[in-house]
Motif scaffolding. Structure first.
Motif, short mmCIF file in Angstrom:
data_model
loop_
_atom_site.label_atom_id
_atom_site.label_comp_id
_atom_site.label_asym_id
_atom_site.label_seq_id
_atom_site.Cartn_x
_atom_site.Cartn_y
_atom_site.Cartn_z
N ASP A 13 0.83 -1.21 0.00
CA ASP A 13 0.00 0.00 0.00
C ASP A 13 0.86 1.26 0.00
N ALA A 14 1.90 1.27 0.83
CA ALA A 14 2.76 2.46 0.93
C ALA A 14 3.50 2.72 -0.38
N HIS A 15 4.00 1.68 -1.02
CA HIS A 15 4.74 1.88 -2.27
C HIS A 15 3.80 2.21 -3.43
N ALA A 16 2.59 1.66 -3.41
CA ALA A 16 1.61 2.02 -4.43
C ALA A 16 1.20 3.49 -4.28
N ALA A 17 1.05 3.94 -3.04
CA ALA A 17 0.70 5.35 -2.80
C ALA A 17 1.84 6.25 -3.24
N ALA A 18 3.08 5.83 -2.99
CA ALA A 18 4.23 6.64 -3.40
C ALA A 18 4.31 6.74 -4.92
N LEU A 19 3.93 5.68 -5.61
CA LEU A 19 3.95 5.71 -7.07
C LEU A 19 2.80 6.55 -7.63
N ALA A 20 1.67 6.59 -6.93
CA ALA A 20 0.51 7.34 -7.40
C ALA A 20 0.63 8.83 -7.13
N ALA A 21 1.44 9.19 -6.13
CA ALA A 21 1.59 10.61 -5.77
C ALA A 21 2.39 11.34 -6.86
N PRO A 22 2.00 12.57 -7.15
CA PRO A 22 2.77 13.33 -8.14
C PRO A 22 4.17 13.61 -7.59
#
Length: 132
Positions: free
Chosen positions: A113-122
């Motif tokens: 979840d944390a790495h997916a969020a980091a990839l989704a963040a601009p």
């Protein structure tokens, strides 16, 4: 016409071998520790100390020894590192689920979840030197 076989076949079952065999649980422990150690290396490279400490604790539990921590830096971009960490966490989650290791499964899911969020963040804007 045919001569009988006088030596043992190379195709005999390995069950009669004299070396020790590992159980399925031991094999899964080794595999899970390997995935977590790889995830730890990427996590350390990203500079995520708290997450790295949690992963290192689980690797130490599985291997019964503290893991080596990653000290070198690669030339990989943060996005590439997050993608790699996400994939490694996914592999660890699959093995943890088959092993019924709830603590590692939760840790791996949180990492995904944390790495997916980091990839989704601009990406953070970079300041140009000398710009007003």
């Amino acid at each position: 016409m045919y001569e009988p076989i006088r030596t043992k076949s190379v195709h005999t079952s390995a069950d009669d071998a004299d070396f020790p065999h590992r159980s399925r649980e031991e094999e899964l422990d080794i595999q899970l520790a390997g995935h977590l150690a790889a995830l730890l290396a990427v996590t350390d490279e990203l500079g995520l100390t708290a997450a790295g400490d949690r992963i290192a604790e689980q690797v130490g539990r599985l291997r019964a020894a503290p893991p080596a921590r990653h000290a070198a830096r690669s030339e990989a971009s943060p996005a590439a590192l997050h993608r790699r960490a996400h994939a490694l966490a996914g592999r660890a989650l699959v093995v943890a689920a088959s092993r019924a290791d709830t603590a590692v499964a939760i840790l791996a899911a949180e990492a995904m979840d944390a790495h997916a969020a980091a990839l989704a963040a601009p990406p953070a804007p970079t300041a140009l030197v000398g710009a007003p």
